[in-house]
Design an enzyme around this catalytic site. Structure first.
Site, PDB file in Angstrom:
ATOM      1  N   ARG A  23      89.262  23.977  39.576  1.00  0.00           N
ATOM      2  CA  ARG A  23      89.924  23.051  40.514  1.00  0.00           C
ATOM      3  C   ARG A  23      90.434  21.859  39.695  1.00  0.00           C
ATOM      4  O   ARG A  23      89.674  21.286  38.912  1.00  0.00           O
ATOM      5  CB  ARG A  23      88.951  22.566  41.611  1.00  0.00           C
ATOM      6  N   ASP A  43      88.148  11.660  44.632  1.00  0.00           N
ATOM      7  CA  ASP A  43      88.070  12.756  43.658  1.00  0.00           C
ATOM      8  C   ASP A  43      88.511  12.321  42.267  1.00  0.00           C
ATOM      9  O   ASP A  43      88.095  12.893  41.267  1.00  0.00           O
ATOM     10  CB  ASP A  43      88.882  13.955  44.135  1.00  0.00           C
ATOM     11  N   GLN A  74      86.007  20.241  56.520  1.00  0.00           N
ATOM     12  CA  GLN A  74      84.800  19.686  55.870  1.00  0.00           C
ATOM     13  C   GLN A  74      84.155  18.609  56.747  1.00  0.00           C
ATOM     14  O   GLN A  74      82.946  18.379  56.657  1.00  0.00           O
ATOM     15  CB  GLN A  74      85.141  19.084  54.497  1.00  0.00           C
ATOM     16  N   ASN A  91      92.040  11.533  47.066  1.00  0.00           N
ATOM     17  CA  ASN A  91      90.935  12.006  47.914  1.00  0.00           C
ATOM     18  C   ASN A  91      91.514  13.020  48.891  1.00  0.00           C
ATOM     19  O   ASN A  91      92.727  13.292  48.892  1.00  0.00           O
ATOM     20  CB  ASN A  91      90.261  10.830  48.637  1.00  0.00           C
ATOM     21  N   LYS A  92      90.653  13.572  49.712  1.00  0.00           N
ATOM     22  CA  LYS A  92      91.050  14.628  50.642  1.00  0.00           C
ATOM     23  C   LYS A  92      92.334  14.285  51.393  1.00  0.00           C
ATOM     24  O   LYS A  92      92.522  13.142  51.818  1.00  0.00           O
ATOM     25  CB  LYS A  92      89.879  14.851  51.611  1.00  0.00           C
ATOM     26  N   ARG A 137      81.538  22.394  46.783  1.00  0.00           N
ATOM     27  CA  ARG A 137      82.720  21.524  46.737  1.00  0.00           C
ATOM     28  C   ARG A 137      82.247  20.076  46.765  1.00  0.00           C
ATOM     29  O   ARG A 137      81.060  19.802  46.854  1.00  0.00           O
ATOM     30  CB  ARG A 137      83.750  21.857  47.837  1.00  0.00           C
ATOM     31  N   GLY A 138      83.240  19.146  46.706  1.00  0.00           N
ATOM     32  CA  GLY A 138      82.897  17.730  46.578  1.00  0.00           C
ATOM     33  C   GLY A 138      82.930  17.373  45.094  1.00  0.00           C
ATOM     34  O   GLY A 138      82.359  18.089  44.258  1.00  0.00           O
ATOM     35  N   ALA A 139      83.616  16.265  44.772  1.00  0.00           N
ATOM     36  CA  ALA A 139      83.894  15.969  43.358  1.00  0.00           C
ATOM     37  C   ALA A 139      82.645  15.939  42.463  1.00  0.00           C
ATOM     38  O   ALA A 139      82.581  16.660  41.460  1.00  0.00           O
ATOM     39  CB  ALA A 139      84.670  14.654  43.268  1.00  0.00           C
TER      40      ALA A 139
HETATM   41  O1  MRU Z   1      88.075  19.907  48.797  1.00  0.00           O
HETATM   42  P1  MRU Z   1      86.741  19.221  48.760  1.00  0.00           P
HETATM   43  O2  MRU Z   1      85.890  19.536  49.931  1.00  0.00           O
HETATM   44  O3  MRU Z   1      86.052  19.441  47.425  1.00  0.00           O
HETATM   45  O4  MRU Z   1      87.110  17.673  48.848  1.00  0.00           O
HETATM   46  C1  MRU Z   1      86.094  16.692  48.773  1.00  0.00           C
HETATM   47  C2  MRU Z   1      86.566  15.310  48.978  1.00  0.00           C
HETATM   48  O5  MRU Z   1      87.743  15.042  49.061  1.00  0.00           O
HETATM   49  C3  MRU Z   1      85.531  14.212  48.967  1.00  0.00           C
HETATM   50  O6  MRU Z   1      85.941  13.142  49.763  1.00  0.00           O
HETATM   51  C4  MRU Z   1      85.386  13.745  47.520  1.00  0.00           C
HETATM   52  O7  MRU Z   1      85.011  14.805  46.698  1.00  0.00           O
HETATM   53  C5  MRU Z   1      84.458  12.620  47.320  1.00  0.00           C
HETATM   54  S1  MRU Z   1      82.894  12.830  48.075  1.00  0.00           S
HETATM   55  C6  MRU Z   1      81.653  12.712  47.045  1.00  0.00           C
END
Ligand code: MRU
Length: 311
Positions: free
Chosen positions: A76, A209, A168, A219-220, A45-47
């Site tokens: 996603r 993201d 996370q 973002n999250k 995970r993570g963009a």
């Molecule tokens: O659902 P996730 O864990 O993929 O969400 C990740 C985030 O929201 C991060 O803050 C985002 O991807 C940027 S971090 C490089």
């Protein structure tokens, strides 16, 4: 250094992030379907990192590149890096896909390092920083985005939101802080505003993201609330992201698709039959963002698209 993705002998090894921090186990992916499943289930995970994983996923597709691309892009919806990386590798022709995937991986590592360099200049020595989710090596191809700034800054203390419902922050960011020996306190998500006031937070920094042309930032979930609280406390609110996270095809945040996840993720402590609303991301309006820290420098508004970069 944590390596969440390893290409080895024609297979993609994915560090299963759902098992962290307690177990470090790699999943072996042999097909694009394996990679798409790992992305959907948040094992990776993570963009930026899901974009890189999906690029390697196309390298596993053999002749069925179009099918694999559609499957991986649909895994996603919110992070723009995923579709952009898939389209980029799918366009180069079958023999060059792996080279291109490796290039995206290496470019992301370089962009993380640059974000860290630029962002560290914004952080006074000894600063108290608040952050959310995981934005480090477990979310990117390098040392991270917001995390890179924290890592490069001097003598900081971090307050990290636990980031419900998938934790996370608690599971992944605290794991990275422990490895990097960065002093950190975990806070409940609902404690963020009080922490800004009581602990005299100097700045908030988050990842992203997808960032629309006007600077609205997905973002999250919980990031929007942090930005509102930061504004109320007159604390700078920075978004750190590589240029691959900017989506110049959309004018503002209303057109960013927000992933809604299973109710069960939220309902672990609720009585049987309870319902939940579980958006994984929110959109912070550009007006609440002090500046964007990118690999190209620090900008009050999204920087212009870079020729020859990820899109
Ligand atoms: O659902 P996730 O864990 O993929 O969400 C990740 C985030 O929201 C991060 O803050 C985002 O991807 C940027 S971090 C490089």
């Amino acid at each position: 250094m944590i390596r969440p993705l390893v290409w080895e002998k024609g297979r993609l090894l994915i560090l299963d992030q759902t098992l962290l921090p307690h177990r470090e186990r790699f999943l072996v992916c042999r097909t694009p379907d394996d990679v798409a499943r790992a992305i959907r289930e948040l094992r990776v995970r993570g963009a930026p990192l899901i974009g890189i994983a999906a690029a390697y996923g196309i390298a596993l597709a053999g002749d069925a590149i179009d099918r694999a691309a559609a499957l991986l892009i649909s895994a996603r919806p919110t992070a723009v890096n995923l579709a952009a990386a898939v389209r980029r590798v799918a366009a180069v022709g079958p023999r060059r896909i792996l080279v291109e995937a490796r290039r995206i991986h290496a470019e992301d590592a370089a962009m993380c390092a640059a974000i860290g360099r630029h962002g560290a200049k914004l952080v006074p020595p000894g600063a108290r920083i608040l952050t959310i989710c995981n934005t480090g090596a477990l979310a990117t191809g390098g040392i991270g985005t917001a995390y890179a700034i924290i890592k490069r800054a001097r003598n900081v203390t971090v307050y990290a939101c636990e980031t419900r419902p998938v934790w996370q922050g608690a599971r992944l960011t605290l794991y990275e802080f422990a490895k990097d020996r960065i002093p950190a306190y975990l806070i409940a998500d609902g404690a963020a505003a009080a922490t800004m006031r009581e602990k005299k937070i100097d700045l908030v920094v988050t990842g992203a993201d997808r960032i629309a042309r006007n600077g609205d930032t997905a973002n999250k979930i919980g990031t929007y609330a942090l930005a509102l609280a930061a504004r109320a406390h007159r604390i700078p609110f920075y978004v750190a992201a590589p240029r691959s996270t900017f989506d110049f095809s959309i004018a503002d945040g209303r057109r960013i698709p927000i992933e809604e996840r299973a109710e069960a993720e939220v309902l672990t402590a609720a009585p049987r039959g309870a319902r939940a609303y579980n958006p994984a991301f929110d959109v912070t309006p550009a007006r609440l963002i002090t500046a964007f820290v990118t690999d190209a420098g620090v900008f009050p508004k999204p920087p212009p698209p870079a020729a020859g970069k990820v899109r």
